[in-house]
Design a protein around this motif. Sequence first.
Motif, short mmCIF file in Angstrom:
data_model
loop_
_atom_site.label_atom_id
_atom_site.label_comp_id
_atom_site.label_asym_id
_atom_site.label_seq_id
_atom_site.Cartn_x
_atom_site.Cartn_y
_atom_site.Cartn_z
N LYS A 176 0.85 -1.20 0.00
CA LYS A 176 0.00 0.00 0.00
C LYS A 176 0.88 1.25 0.00
O LYS A 176 0.57 2.23 -0.67
CB LYS A 176 -0.91 -0.03 1.24
CG LYS A 176 -1.87 1.15 1.35
CD LYS A 176 -2.94 1.10 0.29
CE LYS A 176 -3.84 2.32 0.38
NZ LYS A 176 -4.83 2.35 -0.72
N SER A 180 0.38 3.69 -3.05
CA SER A 180 -0.40 4.90 -2.76
C SER A 180 0.42 6.09 -2.29
O SER A 180 -0.04 7.21 -2.39
CB SER A 180 -1.46 4.61 -1.70
OG SER A 180 -2.35 3.65 -2.16
N ILE A 181 1.60 5.85 -1.73
CA ILE A 181 2.36 6.98 -1.22
C ILE A 181 3.59 7.23 -2.07
O ILE A 181 3.84 8.35 -2.51
CB ILE A 181 2.76 6.73 0.25
CG1 ILE A 181 1.49 6.67 1.09
CG2 ILE A 181 3.67 7.85 0.75
CD1 ILE A 181 1.73 6.31 2.52
N PRO A 184 2.85 7.69 -6.46
CA PRO A 184 2.41 9.00 -6.96
C PRO A 184 3.53 10.04 -6.96
O PRO A 184 3.57 10.89 -7.84
CB PRO A 184 1.30 9.40 -5.98
CG PRO A 184 0.82 8.15 -5.40
CD PRO A 184 2.00 7.22 -5.36
N VAL A 185 4.43 9.97 -5.98
CA VAL A 185 5.52 10.95 -5.94
C VAL A 185 6.57 10.60 -7.00
O VAL A 185 7.16 11.47 -7.62
CB VAL A 185 6.17 10.99 -4.54
CG1 VAL A 185 7.19 12.11 -4.45
CG2 VAL A 185 5.11 11.18 -3.46
#
Lengths: 295, 251
Positions: A176, A180-181, A184-185
């Motif tokens: 996750k 999700s973290i 995206p970056v």
Amino acid sequence: MSAKLKDRIATFVIIAFSALIIALLVGMLGYILVKGISHIDWHFLTAEPETIKAGGGIGPELFNSVYLLILTLIITIPLGIGAGIYMAEYAKEGRITVSIRLVVEVLSSFPSIVVGLFGLLVLVNTFNFGFSVLSGALVLTIFNMPLMVRVTEQAFRNVPREQKEAGLAMGLSRWKIITSILLPVALPAIITGTILAAGRIFGEAAALLFTAGLTTPKLDFTDWNPTSLHSPINPLRPAETLSVHIWKVNSEGLSPDAAEIAAGSSAVLVLMVLIFNLLARWAGRLLYRKFTSIK
Amino acid sequence: MTDILRTEELKIYYGQNEAVKGVDLTFTENSVTALIGPSGCGKSTFLRALNRMNDEIPGSRMTGNIWIDGKNINAPDTDVTVLRQNIGMVWQRPNPFYKSIYANIAFGPKYHGVRNKAELDNIVEDSLRKAALWDEVKDRLHTSALSLSGGQQQRLCIARALSVQPKILLLDEPASALDPVSTAKIEETILQLKEQLCIVIVTHNMQQAARISGHTAYFYMGRLVEYDKTEKIFTNPSDPMTQEYISGRFG
């Protein structure tokens, strides 16, 4: 010599070198574009090439280049991103990681003519893929995948460590956190890197001489059955790309306007790569804003 | 007051180096406990052990027991992802996700199964109010968290930790990178949160420890030297080493 004078000299040398590089680039681009751009028109971009007569175009070659690129990206993006994530987030530092990294480095610096011959022996002959889009795409994968692995690994490593810690402390699973973290970056950098790498494979010629072939069957753009020989999307048909076409026209072109065709094709190729670069910057910025909600 | 968290003979190693040398400490509900001591005394390592964050550091090992709700969480079968949902953590440097303010707070609850939009809105507002940030950001919930000031980002991180309703909040020098005004706001927030949570805070700032904590633990060279009511530690410590440290003679 005073510190100030030393500083002046150093600054001058650095500026002179930078100017030299820019001059080289501008000179080369200018030469190619000035020689070629007058030859580019709609007919040139869409018409079939001619062997003997003047007035041939590069339509099928342009299509082949783009199609080959797309096929290569379909193969390399999942592999490269997967391996890159593994290298950045899962692999423990040790002998295995070091050797994987070494293999990736060596793979990306292989001479393309050697990889092309390897493709001829293994893909074209042994696996019997023949001179085909598929053989070409697989050979380009060898160049492109290491770049994708490195781009992805770097992009993930550049995400601040604190982001991951925050996710861990919230009780998120590793997967996750990655999806999700971190992703995206990292994604804008991955996309930018992918498009830049795409520019590199778009211009590749040597490795494709022996794999994608030097000819193109007559393409029928109304035939979308991937098994038919004349279908543009048949992955097992030979496909001469734009850069291979430039080489062929220059070395064995018989048409009277061979030089102009080569110049025009070169200009198209350079423009395409330029567009890739601009697209990369633009897409990277756009995505970064979208994912991080920075206005 | 009920005990909520207790460590027993807790020893933490980084490779061969013993960073925490057998610490017994008990933390109660609705309390603030300050961990103080000179740099390298093991207080941050101790704090990070409480939600098993040291697991992420290669080469670290931990022996002894950590009891939370009657369960020893320093056991191989502990699911750290579940454990960490009950323990919030905030670091020295604010680390909001590269997302909008709203998404930062809603992320945890969403992950743990809250789907209803109205419920999420409530959680976001509630968490931001608890962290005393709501009034400053309510009109720009969908702008990037990175557009906030350092102090606001830190309160956002507190709000994010609160969004999953932890029982324990670990703060690792949460105000040491902030200006005095932001620090005051963070301290105010901590005092309010005390009503609902067990808070453990590592700090280098003696005044801060005195202002906000009920109990203080003084660490030195990986050992717990003294643990008592904060008032006692700062006015009449039993150990001469504590006396020296709080009066600023070293550290």
